[in-house]
Design a protein around this motif. Structure first.
Motif, PDB file in Angstrom:
ATOM      1  N   GLY A   1      30.308  51.191  40.341  1.00 15.98           N
ATOM      2  CA  GLY A   1      29.972  50.282  39.828  1.00 15.98           C
ATOM      3  C   GLY A   1      31.628  49.265  39.831  1.00 15.98           C
ATOM      4  N   PHE A   2      33.051  50.149  39.367  1.00 15.39           N
ATOM      5  CA  PHE A   2      33.456  48.988  39.011  1.00 15.39           C
ATOM      6  C   PHE A   2      34.014  48.386  39.822  1.00 15.39           C
ATOM      7  N   GLY A   3      33.743  48.855  41.394  1.00 12.09           N
ATOM      8  CA  GLY A   3      33.916  47.952  42.554  1.00 12.09           C
ATOM      9  C   GLY A   3      33.332  46.857  43.103  1.00 12.09           C
ATOM     10  N   THR A   4      32.152  46.906  42.497  1.00 10.98           N
ATOM     11  CA  THR A   4      31.061  45.947  42.271  1.00 10.98           C
ATOM     12  C   THR A   4      31.877  44.813  41.617  1.00 10.98           C
ATOM     13  N   LEU A   5      32.051  45.362  40.382  1.00 15.75           N
ATOM     14  CA  LEU A   5      32.385  43.940  38.994  1.00 15.75           C
ATOM     15  C   LEU A   5      33.907  43.838  40.522  1.00 15.75           C
ATOM     16  N   ALA A   6      34.720  44.177  41.034  1.00 14.11           N
ATOM     17  CA  ALA A   6      35.726  43.439  41.122  1.00 14.11           C
ATOM     18  C   ALA A   6      35.647  42.813  42.726  1.00 14.11           C
ATOM     19  N   ILE A   7      34.108  43.130  43.034  1.00 21.92           N
ATOM     20  CA  ILE A   7      33.737  42.617  44.473  1.00 21.92           C
ATOM     21  C   ILE A   7      32.962  40.513  44.115  1.00 21.92           C
ATOM     22  N   ARG A   8      32.758  41.033  42.819  1.00 21.22           N
ATOM     23  CA  ARG A   8      31.981  39.731  41.570  1.00 21.22           C
ATOM     24  C   ARG A   8      33.382  39.008  40.933  1.00 21.22           C
ATOM     25  N   ILE A   9      34.324  39.633  40.591  1.00 18.78           N
ATOM     26  CA  ILE A   9      34.901  38.852  40.182  1.00 18.78           C
ATOM     27  C   ILE A   9      35.589  38.013  41.367  1.00 18.78           C
ATOM     28  N   GLU A  10      36.458  38.849  42.631  1.00 17.34           N
ATOM     29  CA  GLU A  10      37.609  38.010  43.603  1.00 17.34           C
ATOM     30  C   GLU A  10      36.689  37.054  44.214  1.00 17.34           C
ATOM     31  N   ALA A  11      34.431  36.931  44.672  1.00 22.05           N
ATOM     32  CA  ALA A  11      34.162  36.067  44.794  1.00 22.05           C
ATOM     33  C   ALA A  11      34.383  34.971  44.464  1.00 22.05           C
ATOM     34  N   ARG A  12      34.505  35.062  42.885  1.00 24.62           N
ATOM     35  CA  ARG A  12      34.780  33.611  42.073  1.00 24.62           C
ATOM     36  C   ARG A  12      35.253  33.735  41.956  1.00 24.62           C
ATOM     37  N   LEU A  13      36.724  34.050  42.257  1.00 28.47           N
ATOM     38  CA  LEU A  13      38.432  33.091  41.457  1.00 28.47           C
ATOM     39  C   LEU A  13      38.923  33.373  42.854  1.00 28.47           C
ATOM     40  N   ASN A  14      38.690  33.860  44.023  1.00 29.35           N
ATOM     41  CA  ASN A  14      39.650  33.591  45.417  1.00 29.35           C
ATOM     42  C   ASN A  14      39.526  31.867  45.882  1.00 29.35           C
ATOM     43  N   THR A  15      39.394  31.673  45.668  1.00 29.35           N
ATOM     44  CA  THR A  15      39.108  30.406  45.899  1.00 29.35           C
ATOM     45  C   THR A  15      39.387  29.731  46.642  1.00 29.35           C
ATOM     46  N   GLY A  16      41.215  29.549  46.930  1.00 32.28           N
ATOM     47  CA  GLY A  16      42.320  29.197  47.715  1.00 32.28           C
ATOM     48  C   GLY A  16      43.414  28.066  46.594  1.00 32.28           C
ATOM     49  N   ARG A  17      42.651  28.300  46.013  1.00 31.82           N
ATOM     50  CA  ARG A  17      43.471  27.330  44.325  1.00 31.82           C
ATOM     51  C   ARG A  17      44.016  28.307  43.293  1.00 31.82           C
ATOM     52  N   ARG A  18      45.042  28.054  42.961  1.00 29.76           N
ATOM     53  CA  ARG A  18      46.385  29.219  41.622  1.00 29.76           C
ATOM     54  C   ARG A  18      46.141  30.282  42.627  1.00 29.76           C
ATOM     55  N   GLY A  19      45.699  30.770  43.781  1.00 31.07           N
ATOM     56  CA  GLY A  19      46.752  32.130  44.802  1.00 31.07           C
ATOM     57  C   GLY A  19      47.096  32.803  43.566  1.00 31.07           C
ATOM     58  N   ARG A  20      47.854  32.977  43.343  1.00 32.73           N
ATOM     59  CA  ARG A  20      48.917  34.753  42.370  1.00 32.73           C
ATOM     60  C   ARG A  20      48.116  34.447  41.042  1.00 32.73           C
ATOM     61  N   LEU A  21      47.575  33.287  40.663  1.00 33.87           N
ATOM     62  CA  LEU A  21      47.135  32.637  39.121  1.00 33.87           C
ATOM     63  C   LEU A  21      45.927  33.664  39.115  1.00 33.87           C
ATOM     64  N   ALA A  22      45.311  33.010  40.028  1.00 28.36           N
ATOM     65  CA  ALA A  22      44.039  33.793  39.576  1.00 28.36           C
ATOM     66  C   ALA A  22      43.241  34.871  40.261  1.00 28.36           C
ATOM     67  N   GLY A  23      44.780  35.982  41.368  1.00 25.29           N
ATOM     68  CA  GLY A  23      44.983  37.618  41.223  1.00 25.29           C
ATOM     69  C   GLY A  23      44.947  37.723  39.939  1.00 25.29           C
ATOM     70  N   LEU A  24      45.876  37.197  39.072  1.00 21.24           N
ATOM     71  CA  LEU A  24      45.968  38.081  38.550  1.00 21.24           C
ATOM     72  C   LEU A  24      45.507  37.710  37.113  1.00 21.24           C
ATOM     73  N   LEU A  25      44.707  36.849  37.153  1.00 20.70           N
ATOM     74  CA  LEU A  25      43.204  36.699  36.120  1.00 20.70           C
ATOM     75  C   LEU A  25      42.284  38.172  36.533  1.00 20.70           C
ATOM     76  N   ALA A  26      42.196  37.834  38.022  1.00 29.88           N
ATOM     77  CA  ALA A  26      41.269  38.987  38.180  1.00 29.88           C
ATOM     78  C   ALA A  26      41.505  40.032  37.963  1.00 29.88           C
ATOM     79  N   TRP A  27      42.568  39.946  38.206  1.00 30.78           N
ATOM     80  CA  TRP A  27      43.242  42.574  38.024  1.00 30.78           C
ATOM     81  C   TRP A  27      42.974  42.134  36.204  1.00 30.78           C
ATOM     82  N   GLY A  28      42.834  40.793  35.294  1.00 28.44           N
ATOM     83  CA  GLY A  28      42.690  41.693  33.648  1.00 28.44           C
ATOM     84  C   GLY A  28      41.336  41.726  33.510  1.00 28.44           C
TER      85      GLY A  28
END
Length: 311
Positions: free
Chosen positions: A32-59
């Motif tokens: 379930g956590f992996g499914t959530l992580a996939i959805r968060i990454e798909a939403r936030l990993n758009t190429g903009r804000r790079g590292r900041l988006a990754g940190l937000l997704a981690w949180g």
């Protein structure tokens, strides 16, 4: 922070539950956590804000379940809260699973069943195994035993000692995100930076305690020497000490060439002695289990030392 006597008791209970039950066979929470992580990454990993988006997704992925666990423990009666600590540590540990995956590989190699060994090894490593020979499969299994000893066992135990069940949970989730996002590929190079660096930080102390434990429980001189001389050559700042010390302690050679995505990657050779074989997989698992015993013994000693003595 839990008292040392309570930490020792709950950690021992968590290790015992993991050894008894292993990982959940159905509905594993990490799925379930992996499914959530996939959805968060798909939403936030758009190429903009790079590292900041990754940190937000981690949180967004890690903090909510950890905060829920902390709130649940704070709200429950003492006995129920202790049970939650144990269950969270059980969730974070993977000692039984490590044995369940690696022992069949050792048996298949001992029986010269390369087809079965290749199939079993492919389940636990990202390298290609379709044409791997016995030595390559044994190397992969030994490396998995040593590295996952830290990632799936000792890191969780360390953070359990620091912050109880929520600490072990945070470590396991962070380690999972590193495995999902921490790649140096165009897709994850910037987005996965936070997941990789946070995992490096959380693993820094546990990895060195694990490496020291491996060295102490085998050929100590070779373990220390390999850690000192060989670990800096490895890409990962934490896997290097763990695998170099473990390989030296076991007097086995690991590392070297491995096939990833159709290309041969030449990795530094770690350890001393003979090339990896089936019996080294068993020896690596025994080293991991001796290290578990050592860590629990240390927790028990700390618990005893923390109890006031009234003469």
């Amino acid at each position: 922070m839990l008292s040392w006597p309570l930490t020792a008791a709950l950690a021992t209970a968590g290790v015992a539950v993991d050894r008894w039950l292993g990982e959940p066979r159905t509905a594993h929470p990490l799925v379930g956590f992996g499914t959530l992580a996939i959805r968060i990454e798909a939403r936030l990993n758009t190429g903009r804000r790079g590292r900041l988006a990754g940190l937000l997704a981690w949180g967004l992925a890690v903090l909510p379940p950890v905060l829920v666990a902390m709130g649940l423990i704070a709200a429950l009666p003492f006995a129920a809260a202790c049970a939650v600590h144990v269950m969270l540590l059980w969730f974070a540990l993977g000692a039984r699973s490590l044995s369940d995956h690696l022992e069949p590989i050792a048996r298949a190699l001992a029986q010269r069943d390369l087809a079965e060994a290749r199939k079993l090894t492919a389940r636990i490593v990202s390298r290609e195994t379709a044409h791997a020979d016995e030595a390559a499969l044994a190397r992969a299994a030994v490396e998995s035993a040593l590295e996952n000893g830290n990632d799936a066992i000792f890191g969780a135990l360390f953070w359990f000692a620091v912050a109880g069940g929520p600490g072990a949970l945070a470590f396991r989730l962070a380690n999972t995100l590193d495995a999902m996002w921490g790649y140096r590929t165009p897709r994850y190079l910037r987005f996965g930076w936070a997941a990789a660096r946070i995992d490096d930080v959380l693993n820094w102390i546990p990895a060195r305690l694990t490496a020291a434990s491996y060295a102490l429980l085998g050929d100590t001189r070779a373990g220390w020497r390999c850690w000192r001389e060989q670990a800096p050559r490895w890409d990962s700042p934490n896997a290097g000490p763990v695998m170099a010390a473990g390989a030296g302690s076991l007097n086995v050679l690991i590392g070297g060439p491995a096939v990833y995505h159709g290309s041969i990657e030449q990795r530094p050779v770690l350890g001393v002695g003979r090339p990896a074989a089936a019996h080294h997989i068993v020896a690596a698992l025994h080293l991991v289990h001796r290290t578990i015993t050592l860590w629990l013994a240390v927790l028990i000693v700390l618990a005893l030392l923390s109890v006031p003595f009234h003469g």
